[in-house]
Each structure stands twice: as C-alpha cells, then as structure tokens.
Design a protein around this motif. Structure first.
Motif, PDB file in Angstrom:
ATOM      1  N   ILE A   5     -65.951  -4.666 -37.201  1.00 11.87           N
ATOM      2  CA  ILE A   5     -66.633  -3.445 -37.632  1.00 11.87           C
ATOM      3  C   ILE A   5     -66.569  -3.332 -39.152  1.00 11.87           C
ATOM      4  N   LEU A   6     -67.724  -3.043 -39.779  1.00 10.75           N
ATOM      5  CA  LEU A   6     -67.839  -2.932 -41.231  1.00 10.75           C
ATOM      6  C   LEU A   6     -68.107  -1.484 -41.626  1.00 10.75           C
ATOM      7  N   CYS A   7     -67.383  -1.008 -42.637  1.00  6.98           N
ATOM      8  CA  CYS A   7     -67.544   0.363 -43.131  1.00  6.98           C
ATOM      9  C   CYS A   7     -67.990   0.318 -44.585  1.00  6.98           C
ATOM     10  N   PRO A   8     -69.231   0.695 -44.890  1.00 13.48           N
ATOM     11  CA  PRO A   8     -69.742   0.566 -46.260  1.00 13.48           C
ATOM     12  C   PRO A   8     -69.219   1.643 -47.190  1.00 13.48           C
ATOM     13  N   GLY A   9     -69.431   1.405 -48.489  1.00 14.77           N
ATOM     14  CA  GLY A   9     -69.107   2.388 -49.513  1.00 14.77           C
ATOM     15  C   GLY A   9     -70.320   3.234 -49.856  1.00 14.77           C
ATOM     16  N   GLN A  10     -70.265   3.859 -51.019  1.00 11.17           N
ATOM     17  CA  GLN A  10     -71.337   4.755 -51.442  1.00 11.17           C
ATOM     18  C   GLN A  10     -72.583   3.977 -51.856  1.00 11.17           C
ATOM     19  N   TYR A  54     -74.767  12.383 -53.704  1.00 12.14           N
ATOM     20  CA  TYR A  54     -74.177  11.335 -54.538  1.00 12.14           C
ATOM     21  C   TYR A  54     -73.050  11.858 -55.425  1.00 12.14           C
ATOM     22  N   VAL A  55     -72.777  13.149 -55.369  1.00 10.39           N
ATOM     23  CA  VAL A  55     -71.658  13.698 -56.124  1.00 10.39           C
ATOM     24  C   VAL A  55     -70.366  13.180 -55.495  1.00 10.39           C
ATOM     25  N   ASN A  56     -69.521  12.573 -56.304  1.00  5.60           N
ATOM     26  CA  ASN A  56     -68.382  11.817 -55.793  1.00  5.60           C
ATOM     27  C   ASN A  56     -67.497  12.622 -54.837  1.00  5.60           C
ATOM     28  N   ALA A  57     -67.160  13.843 -55.223  1.00 11.22           N
ATOM     29  CA  ALA A  57     -66.231  14.651 -54.428  1.00 11.22           C
ATOM     30  C   ALA A  57     -66.823  15.040 -53.077  1.00 11.22           C
ATOM     31  N   LEU A  58     -68.133  15.029 -52.958  1.00 11.90           N
ATOM     32  CA  LEU A  58     -68.787  15.269 -51.671  1.00 11.90           C
ATOM     33  C   LEU A  58     -69.054  13.963 -50.943  1.00 11.90           C
ATOM     34  N   ALA A  59     -69.517  12.959 -51.682  1.00  7.66           N
ATOM     35  CA  ALA A  59     -69.963  11.711 -51.055  1.00  7.66           C
ATOM     36  C   ALA A  59     -68.837  11.010 -50.309  1.00  7.66           C
ATOM     37  N   GLN A  60     -67.646  10.928 -50.916  1.00  8.76           N
ATOM     38  CA  GLN A  60     -66.586  10.148 -50.287  1.00  8.76           C
ATOM     39  C   GLN A  60     -66.132  10.742 -48.951  1.00  8.76           C
ATOM     40  N   PRO A  61     -65.797  12.037 -48.862  1.00  9.06           N
ATOM     41  CA  PRO A  61     -65.432  12.568 -47.535  1.00  9.06           C
ATOM     42  C   PRO A  61     -66.603  12.579 -46.566  1.00  9.06           C
ATOM     43  N   LEU A  62     -67.818  12.795 -47.069  1.00  9.36           N
ATOM     44  CA  LEU A  62     -68.982  12.814 -46.186  1.00  9.36           C
ATOM     45  C   LEU A  62     -69.213  11.444 -45.555  1.00  9.36           C
ATOM     46  N   ALA A  85     -63.216  -3.834 -41.483  1.00  6.29           N
ATOM     47  CA  ALA A  85     -63.249  -4.134 -42.916  1.00  6.29           C
ATOM     48  C   ALA A  85     -64.098  -3.084 -43.602  1.00  6.29           C
ATOM     49  N   GLY A  86     -63.625  -2.596 -44.760  1.00  6.28           N
ATOM     50  CA  GLY A  86     -64.358  -1.565 -45.480  1.00  6.28           C
ATOM     51  C   GLY A  86     -64.534  -1.900 -46.945  1.00  6.28           C
ATOM     52  N   TYR A  87     -65.602  -1.384 -47.515  1.00  4.60           N
ATOM     53  CA  TYR A  87     -65.994  -1.658 -48.895  1.00  4.60           C
ATOM     54  C   TYR A  87     -65.763  -0.408 -49.725  1.00  4.60           C
ATOM     55  N   SER A  88     -64.863  -0.474 -50.705  1.00  9.25           N
ATOM     56  CA  SER A  88     -64.544   0.664 -51.567  1.00  9.25           C
ATOM     57  C   SER A  88     -64.011   1.817 -50.696  1.00  9.25           C
ATOM     58  N   VAL A  89     -64.633   3.009 -50.756  1.00 11.74           N
ATOM     59  CA  VAL A  89     -64.123   4.117 -49.935  1.00 11.74           C
ATOM     60  C   VAL A  89     -64.254   3.794 -48.453  1.00 11.74           C
ATOM     61  N   GLY A  90     -65.116   2.843 -48.114  1.00 17.59           N
ATOM     62  CA  GLY A  90     -65.233   2.414 -46.727  1.00 17.59           C
ATOM     63  C   GLY A  90     -63.942   1.843 -46.172  1.00 17.59           C
ATOM     64  N   GLU A  91     -63.066   1.341 -47.044  1.00 13.79           N
ATOM     65  CA  GLU A  91     -61.775   0.842 -46.571  1.00 13.79           C
ATOM     66  C   GLU A  91     -60.922   1.982 -46.032  1.00 13.79           C
ATOM     67  N   LEU A  92     -61.001   3.144 -46.683  1.00 17.71           N
ATOM     68  CA  LEU A  92     -60.284   4.314 -46.174  1.00 17.71           C
ATOM     69  C   LEU A  92     -60.887   4.748 -44.837  1.00 17.71           C
ATOM     70  N   ALA A  93     -62.219   4.759 -44.743  1.00 19.99           N
ATOM     71  CA  ALA A  93     -62.878   5.085 -43.476  1.00 19.99           C
ATOM     72  C   ALA A  93     -62.475   4.102 -42.388  1.00 19.99           C
ATOM     73  N   ALA A  94     -62.341   2.828 -42.748  1.00 21.32           N
ATOM     74  CA  ALA A  94     -61.943   1.813 -41.765  1.00 21.32           C
ATOM     75  C   ALA A  94     -60.577   2.124 -41.179  1.00 21.32           C
ATOM     76  N   HIS A  95     -59.650   2.600 -42.010  1.00 20.93           N
ATOM     77  CA  HIS A  95     -58.333   2.971 -41.499  1.00 20.93           C
ATOM     78  C   HIS A  95     -58.436   4.155 -40.540  1.00 20.93           C
ATOM     79  N   GLY A  96     -59.344   5.091 -40.826  1.00 23.58           N
ATOM     80  CA  GLY A  96     -59.552   6.189 -39.894  1.00 23.58           C
ATOM     81  C   GLY A  96     -60.098   5.700 -38.563  1.00 23.58           C
ATOM     82  N   CYS A  97     -61.095   4.823 -38.620  1.00 26.62           N
ATOM     83  CA  CYS A  97     -61.677   4.277 -37.393  1.00 26.62           C
ATOM     84  C   CYS A  97     -60.675   3.419 -36.628  1.00 26.62           C
ATOM     85  N   ALA A  98     -59.751   2.790 -37.347  1.00 26.04           N
ATOM     86  CA  ALA A  98     -58.760   1.903 -36.718  1.00 26.04           C
ATOM     87  C   ALA A  98     -57.547   2.650 -36.196  1.00 26.04           C
TER      88      ALA A  98
END
Length: 305
Positions: A5-10, A54-62, A85-98
């Motif tokens: 499973i791949l989790c992209p960044g912004q 695209y505002v960083n503080a919204l985009a990353q949690p969204l 596997a996640g790309y940039s903030v997607g790596e944090l999302a990957a840990h949530g999914c995992a």
C-alpha cells in the motif's frame, strides 16, 4: 502474490477527492473524526476555494484523513498487505493505516508536523524538481549554493530545496550541465537541514504520543528499510522532516519485500507512475484511477489471483 500500500504526499489534493468515499460509512466516520483538528467538516472544506487545500496546516491532516478513510473502507475486503510505504507526510499516514496510530492522534500529529515546518522554515524558501543529472554531479553543484537534496525519486529524478535567492542562482548552472529545472509551488524547503528545528519539535510531539509499533511494517522514507518497532518509527518519522526522502530506496524496498501488486491510496497517482517507470513488472494503480472502491477491490483481487 503480495499486496503493498502506497500513501502519497501533498500536491494532488482537489475538491472532488472525497466523492468516492461518500457512500461508505466507515470512511465517513474517519473523515468526520478529523473535523475537530481541521476546524470544519472535510465535506465543508471541499466547497471552499481549492487554494485552501494547499495550505500546509490544513493539507497535511486532511491528506492523512483521506488516506486513513480510504484504507478503512478497503481493508476488510482486501488481503493483509505485506508492507506500507509513504511519501513525505504520506509516511505518517502509512503508520496510521498500519495500526500504529489511532485516527485522532494521527490527525493531531499531522497538524503538529505542518505547524512545526511552517514555524521553522525560512519564509523565503522553496523547492525545484531537477531531472537529467546523476546524483553525484547534482550534489557537487548544490554544495556551494547552500541548496540541499530533498527527494530522490529515481535515476536522474530529484527535488532540491533551499532559500529562493540560492535556488535562483543555482538554476543556470543546473541548466548548463544538462539538467531540466521546474519551479514547484512549495514555500517550505521540506526534507532539508533548513527544517532541523521542525524535526526536533515534531520529534517531541511523537515521543509524547501514543505511537505504537505498526501491525504491518512501514518502509522508512529515509532509506526504504522496514520499520516494525515504536523506537524505529520515532527515529525515522523525525529524521525525514529534515533529511532527504529516498523514494527510489522505498521502491526497491517494496520489491525486496516481495510485493507484486501495489495500490496507491490517493489523491493523485504520482507514486504509481514512478513505480511503473522504475518497476514495470509490478501491477500498480491508484484509487484515484477508479470510479468506485468496489472497482478498486475487484482490480486488486484479480491481480492477486
């Protein structure tokens, strides 16, 4: 045949990205849980100006919310993945999914990460995509300009970051050496030493969080190796804020882990395209390429037969 499973960044977020999830109660519950951190319902945010996404503080949690919601709606209908596997903030999302983070804590950490990056990064910084140069030659050209390697996307495919003044001075040299340079719409030099204060701040948030060992391994963005303990997750998630993300190493890691089918949770399909270019023998698609999640499941299960 094994699933990754791949989790992209912004970069690929858009106002219609929640539509495939609207008919799935499990996904809606995850998105509704993100409302407190986001300051509004994700469904309401989709009706606002697209630029706000695209505002960083919204985009990353969204983005973390969208990816966790997508995986929550899919996971009971698909085999257990071999690895995330996640790309940039997607790596944090990957840990949530995992399974390493509960939904609320994932969203809170994503917001803390974004704010730490915004607070630490120089206001005059940016990023450039560079193609056509080998890594060794590129790093030689970067050093005198205080510009840093940020992302390694494959042979001859890189992203660099630094202060805009330094980036502008560097561009003619890169072009003269045969490099193709693209200005990215990014104003934070992510994954470079300029974000060292952000890495320290985010590391403190992580250390005091309920982060657990992932149930399924997650590949570390900094080197593509599997992460299966809390201690290693703390280190890798902290380091990648101010160190280069080596997506090329992650792609190699996916192959080494035995993944034959890869599914990108979206939005967008950038990771899928990079995998297809680098590992054409693998079956890979993004959720964004399908009209429904039922179509996603059908495709994955056919490839795994």
């Amino acid at each position: 045949m094994s699933l990754g499973i791949l989790c992209p960044g912004q970069g690929a977020q858009h106002p219609a990205m929640l539509e495939p999830l609207s008919m799935h109660p499990e996904a809606r519950a995850v998105l509704d849980a993100a409302s407190e951190v986001l300051g509004a319902s994700p469904w309401t945010l989709m009706k606002g100006p697209a630029e706000a996404l695209y505002v960083n503080a919204l985009a990353q949690p969204l983005l973390c919310a969208v990816q966790l919601a997508t995986w929550t709606a899919l996971c009971s209908r698909l085999p257990t993945p071999r690895v995330f596997a996640g790309y940039s903030v997607g790596e944090l999302a990957a840990h949530g999914c995992a399974g390493a983070l509960d939904a609320g804590e994932l969203f809170t950490l994503a917001q803390a990460r974004a704010r730490a990056m915004d607070d630490a990064g120089p206001t005059d910084s940016g990023m450039r995509a560079v193609r056509g140069l080998c890594r060794e030659r590129l790093e030689q050209l970067l050093e005198p300009h205080a510009v840093h390697l940020a992302l390694v996307n494959g042979p001859g495919r890189f992203v660099v970051g630094g202060r805009e003044e330094d980036l502008r001075r560097l561009e003619p040299e890169l072009s003269a050496q045969g490099g193709s340079v693209t200005v990215l719409p990014v104003h934070v030099a992510s994954h470079t030493p300029l974000l060292a204060p952000a890495a320290r701040a985010f590391g403190e948030h992580l250390a005091h969080s309920g982060l657990r060992a992932p149930v399924t391994p997650v590949l570390a963005g900094i080197d593509g190796t599997p992460v299966s303990t809390r201690e290693r997750a703390l280190t890798t998630l902290t380091r990648q804020v101010a160190e280069p993300v080596d997506w090329a190493a992650c792609m190699a890691g996916l192959a080494e882990e035995g993944c034959t089918v890869l599914l990108e949770l979206g939005p967008g399909a950038d990771l899928s395209r990079m995998v297809r270019d680098t590992l054409p023998s693998l079956f890979v698609r993004s959720v964004s390429e399908f009209k429904t999640l039922e179509g996603v499941c059908s495709w994955v299960l056919r490839q795994l037969e």
